[in-house]
Motif scaffolding. Structure first.
Motif, mmCIF file in Angstrom:
data_model
loop_
_atom_site.group_PDB
_atom_site.id
_atom_site.type_symbol
_atom_site.label_atom_id
_atom_site.label_comp_id
_atom_site.label_asym_id
_atom_site.label_seq_id
_atom_site.Cartn_x
_atom_site.Cartn_y
_atom_site.Cartn_z
ATOM 1 N N ARG A 230 0.823 -1.215 0.000
ATOM 2 C CA ARG A 230 0.000 0.000 0.000
ATOM 3 C C ARG A 230 0.855 1.262 0.000
ATOM 4 O O ARG A 230 0.492 2.277 -0.603
ATOM 5 C CB ARG A 230 -0.931 0.002 1.222
ATOM 6 C CG ARG A 230 -1.945 -1.121 1.238
ATOM 7 C CD ARG A 230 -3.049 -0.860 2.246
ATOM 8 N NE ARG A 230 -2.567 -0.815 3.617
ATOM 9 C CZ ARG A 230 -2.772 -1.757 4.531
ATOM 10 N NH1 ARG A 230 -3.450 -2.847 4.215
ATOM 11 N NH2 ARG A 230 -2.321 -1.619 5.760
ATOM 12 N N PHE A 234 0.258 5.223 -1.261
ATOM 13 C CA PHE A 234 -0.316 6.153 -0.291
ATOM 14 C C PHE A 234 0.586 6.272 0.933
ATOM 15 O O PHE A 234 1.293 5.331 1.299
ATOM 16 C CB PHE A 234 -1.702 5.671 0.172
ATOM 17 C CG PHE A 234 -2.713 5.534 -0.926
ATOM 18 C CD1 PHE A 234 -3.322 6.654 -1.482
ATOM 19 C CD2 PHE A 234 -3.062 4.281 -1.414
ATOM 20 C CE1 PHE A 234 -4.262 6.512 -2.502
ATOM 21 C CE2 PHE A 234 -4.000 4.137 -2.423
ATOM 22 C CZ PHE A 234 -4.601 5.261 -2.965
ATOM 23 N N ILE A 239 -3.633 5.974 4.305
ATOM 24 C CA ILE A 239 -3.977 4.571 4.556
ATOM 25 C C ILE A 239 -4.808 4.445 5.828
ATOM 26 O O ILE A 239 -5.811 3.725 5.865
ATOM 27 C CB ILE A 239 -2.702 3.721 4.643
ATOM 28 C CG1 ILE A 239 -2.012 3.653 3.272
ATOM 29 C CG2 ILE A 239 -3.015 2.311 5.142
ATOM 30 C CD1 ILE A 239 -0.628 3.040 3.305
ATOM 31 N N MET A 242 -8.353 5.668 5.328
ATOM 32 C CA MET A 242 -9.175 4.737 4.549
ATOM 33 C C MET A 242 -9.526 3.489 5.358
ATOM 34 O O MET A 242 -10.599 2.918 5.186
ATOM 35 C CB MET A 242 -8.451 4.362 3.250
ATOM 36 C CG MET A 242 -8.503 5.469 2.203
ATOM 37 S SD MET A 242 -7.855 4.983 0.573
ATOM 38 C CE MET A 242 -6.093 5.194 0.830
ATOM 39 N N ARG A 301 -8.023 3.924 -5.499
ATOM 40 C CA ARG A 301 -7.272 2.975 -4.683
ATOM 41 C C ARG A 301 -7.376 1.562 -5.249
ATOM 42 O O ARG A 301 -6.353 0.893 -5.443
ATOM 43 C CB ARG A 301 -7.809 2.995 -3.246
ATOM 44 C CG ARG A 301 -7.174 1.973 -2.316
ATOM 45 C CD ARG A 301 -8.011 1.756 -1.068
ATOM 46 N NE ARG A 301 -9.309 1.150 -1.405
ATOM 47 C CZ ARG A 301 -10.291 0.972 -0.518
ATOM 48 N NH1 ARG A 301 -10.148 1.356 0.730
ATOM 49 N NH2 ARG A 301 -11.425 0.408 -0.897
ATOM 50 N N ASP A 302 -8.587 1.131 -5.529
ATOM 51 C CA ASP A 302 -8.767 -0.245 -6.007
ATOM 52 C C ASP A 302 -8.122 -0.451 -7.372
ATOM 53 O O ASP A 302 -7.491 -1.481 -7.631
ATOM 54 C CB ASP A 302 -10.259 -0.575 -6.058
ATOM 55 C CG ASP A 302 -10.887 -0.606 -4.666
ATOM 56 O OD1 ASP A 302 -10.131 -0.676 -3.681
ATOM 57 O OD2 ASP A 302 -12.128 -0.547 -4.579
ATOM 58 N N TYR A 305 -4.264 -0.487 -6.836
ATOM 59 C CA TYR A 305 -3.799 -1.737 -6.244
ATOM 60 C C TYR A 305 -3.840 -2.875 -7.270
ATOM 61 O O TYR A 305 -2.944 -3.718 -7.322
ATOM 62 C CB TYR A 305 -4.664 -2.107 -5.032
ATOM 63 C CG TYR A 305 -4.428 -1.258 -3.798
ATOM 64 C CD1 TYR A 305 -3.310 -0.432 -3.669
ATOM 65 C CD2 TYR A 305 -5.344 -1.289 -2.750
ATOM 66 C CE1 TYR A 305 -3.118 0.329 -2.541
ATOM 67 C CE2 TYR A 305 -5.149 -0.527 -1.600
ATOM 68 C CZ TYR A 305 -4.042 0.286 -1.502
ATOM 69 O OH TYR A 305 -3.850 1.041 -0.378
#
Length: 321
Positions: A230, A234, A239, A242, A301-302, A305
């Motif tokens: 992560r 970020f 992090i 979230m 984010r998704d 990642y």
């Protein structure tokens, strides 16, 4: 004082892996770079190494086409430190992280450089005030902390001393950003931000190994495939926001029971949770993320990642690890 428009010639003093990477970045941006080291032979050898390395990066697609030729054209090996810095507008000191070595080098640099030249030290942890005391005209001196490898790591910390002129920081920031780097101005404290955090993690990792919780290989596997994954995208506060600060508070309470005071719940975290500032799910945490940005942030984010996972799969495991 130099300004961005008047920076046309640069110098790097210290031609090892760190200084060499900085020299690559400067030369690729089109700046002549005078490279200096303990003697002329070392500087010349480093120049040859950097050109060869540039050709390798070019063949791998990491550098643009003709990068090696451009670097060979822009990079020169100076016969001495004094010669390298004498007509430079921007100077990087990147000698080993030994206080006496840095002080002596900075005395030589600042004694030979033009008064308006900006001098940036690439120290990893030494306070800038400590180094500034040996610099002639310290108003033009500041910390410009690149991370290794400087060629590819985007972040650069900028650290003013109590002697640094505000204009020096402004010009240095504009210059470093023009090289394609991302800057952060931080206060002058030992280790600054990056290394203070990095070495705190390293110390706790050693404690985990020493107590027998995991082997070094297991620790690296956990970090690189969990929260370290992560961190490629970020910072810790994004992090945390979230994940939920209430989740963090509960985790700290468990850790404190096991490991004592060093894992006590931070007071600011308790206060935020009591105020209902839990992060993205409540609208505010340590960061103030607008409600209108929430869905877009989580979608980013998704997606990020997922793409990072695909990149890692494409790269495969690191040799020997």
């Amino acid at each position: 004082m130099a300004n961005l428009d008047t920076i046309s010639r640069t110098s790097v003093v210290g031609s090892g892996y760190m200084g060499g990477g900085i020299a690559h970045v400067l030369a690729l941006a089109g700046y002549p770079v005078a490279l200096a080291d303990v003697d002329a032979a070392t500087a010349e050898k480093s120049r040859d190494r950097l050109i060869t390395q540039a050709a390798q990066y070019e063949s791998l697609g990491l550098f643009p086409a003709d990068a090696a030729a451009a670097i060979a054209d822009k990079l020169s090996a100076a016969p001495s430190i004094e010669h390298a810095v004498s007509d430079a507008d921007y100077i990087t000191e990147a000698v080993p992280e030994i206080v006496d070595v840095k002080l002596e080098t900075l005395r030589r640099i600042s004694g030979s450089a033009r008064p308006e030249a900006i001098i940036g030290t690439n120290t990893s942890a030494i306070p800038i005030d400590e180094l500034a005391k040996e610099v002639h005209e310290p108003s033009r001196f500041l910390g410009v902390h690149w991370m290794n490898p400087a060629t590819f790591i985007p972040g650069v910390e900028l650290i003013a001393s109590t002697y640094t002129d505000a204009e020096t920081v402004d010009v240095a920031e504009l210059f470093v950003r023009s090289l394609g780097k991302i800057t952060a101005r931080v206060a002058d404290a030992p280790g600054f931000v990056a290394n203070r955090l990095q070495f705190a993690l390293y110390k706790e990792a050693l404690a985990i190994v020493e107590e027998g919780t995991a082997t070094p290989e297991q620790v690296d596997a956990v970090v690189s495939n969990t929260f370290g994954f992560r961190l490629a995208l970020f910072g810790p506060f994004a992090i945390g926001d979230m994940a939920g600060l209430d989740v963090y508070k509960g985790a700290y309470e468990t850790l404190e029971q096991a490991f004592g005071e060093r894992f006590a719940v931070p007071e600011v975290l308790t206060t935020l949770v009591e105020q209902g500032r839990l992060g993205v799910k409540s609208g505010r945490g340590l960061l103030d993320i607008a409600e209108s940005d929430k869905d877009a942030l989580l979608a980013y984010r998704d997606n990020a990642y997922g793409r990072l996972s695909a990149l890692r799969a494409d790269l495969g495991p690191a040799p020997g690890l």
